[in-house]
Write an enzyme that holds these catalytic residues in place. Structure first.
Site, short mmCIF file in Angstrom:
data_model
loop_
_atom_site.label_atom_id
_atom_site.label_comp_id
_atom_site.label_asym_id
_atom_site.label_seq_id
_atom_site.Cartn_x
_atom_site.Cartn_y
_atom_site.Cartn_z
N TYR A 87 0.84 -1.20 0.00
CA TYR A 87 0.00 0.00 0.00
C TYR A 87 0.86 1.24 0.00
CZ TYR A 87 0.70 0.89 5.04
OH TYR A 87 1.23 1.16 6.28
N ASP A 257 -3.69 2.10 16.01
CA ASP A 257 -2.96 0.86 16.25
C ASP A 257 -1.98 1.01 17.40
OD1 ASP A 257 -4.26 0.01 13.91
OD2 ASP A 257 -2.52 0.47 12.65
#
Length: 303
Positions: A87, A257
């Site tokens: 990505y 995260d």
């Protein structure tokens, strides 16, 4: 000794280095959380990652990098003719968007070799997974994973879940909402982000998100909401924890995260709730002052 197992995907990350140059690293939501859990854990805490990778050179480099962070992945399944997903990060100011290439991601096959998976699950005090972990799996593999995690919980294991809702990964929106709700209902700790929840479920406030997950069966819910208050709900008691303002924000990738990893690690160290929330907020605040999802432990200590 305590142990944390993350189940999910690690990808090749490309972020702009200027002048049409790209900086390559490795990242993925569950892996990111484990990286920061390692930074906030006692040295004797066992932190493991279950995924699947290919047999190519980039997969070799990925496993080496994961292990360099003190995260055990020595029994990771290797899938022939599969590769790591990739990505790119696109920044608009500090806010990020992503473009993905993951059609042949080996991580989609991580349940196909069950021996290493269930051995790791059996040895874990906390099993952490996300909505992305579920979204990339074939439907039959998703069922196998959830059924196995239910059995682990019955034996005393703790399940922690970040819904991390990414509609583009789901072909059916209704199924997405059903699976996310079902997974959350199985878990002891749910760690949603309010912007995801209001978009997907229409929640009016973070408190509404916390209550919805508690009503599904989660005893412990922490709703992240960027620079606004972190909402904590446990055993029916809801508390708002203000976030200390962060200046010089560069890239918000992995803010949630890093919060999750630091929070889980802090709880396992025995810190009280307010200290665990504070540690998690501080960790996320450091991460968003650097580019990319993963910053080194030295950088984390220095900020």
């Amino acid at each position: 000794m305590t142990s944390i197992l993350g189940i999910g995907e690690c990808m090749i990350e490309l972020s702009s280095a200027g002048d049409d140059l790209w900086r390559q690293r490795f990242s993925g939501d569950v892996f990111n959380a484990l990286w920061y859990a390692r930074a906030y854990s006692r040295d004797d805490t066992d932190i493991a990652f279950h995924t699947a990778v290919g047999t190519d050179q980039m997969s070799d480099q990925m496993l080496t990098f994961i292990q360099s962070g003190g995260i055990r992945c020595d029994d990771t399944p290797r899938i022939a003719n599969r590769r790591p997903g990739l990505y790119t990060i696109h920044l608009n100011g500090a806010e990020r968007s992503f473009t993905y290439w993951r059609d042949t991601s080996a991580a989609q096959m991580m349940v196909r070799q069950p021996g290493p998976l269930w051995a790791n699950v059996a040895g874990a005090d906390v099993v952490y997974f996300s909505g992305i972990s579920l979204a990339i799996l074939p439907p039959e593999d998703l069922e196998i994973l959830l059924d196995g995690l239910v059995q682990h919980k019955k034996l005393g294991g703790i399940l922690a879940f970040d819904p991390n809702i990414r509609p583009h990964l789901w072909s059916d929106r209704d199924r997405m909402l059903r699976v996310i709700s079902r997974a959350a209902s199985l878990c002891d700790l749910v760690l949603p982000s309010f912007d995801d929840e209001t978009s997907a479920f229409g929640d009016a406030t973070p408190e509404d998100s916390a209550k919805r997950y508690a009503d599904l069966g989660a005893n412990h819910v922490v709703v992240k909401n960027g620079p606004s208050d972190t909402i904590h709900l446990e055993s029916g008691c809801m508390t708002a924890f203000p976030v200390t303002p962060v200046d010089k924000i560069i890239d918000t990738t992995a803010a949630g995260d890093s919060f999750n990893g630091a929070y889980i690690a802090s709880l396992l160290r025995g810190l009280p709730t307010y200290k665990a929330i504070q540690s998690a907020q501080q960790c996320a605040g450091k991460v968003i002052r650097q580019k990319g999802a993963i910053i080194s432990f030295a950088e984390l200590d220095a900020i």
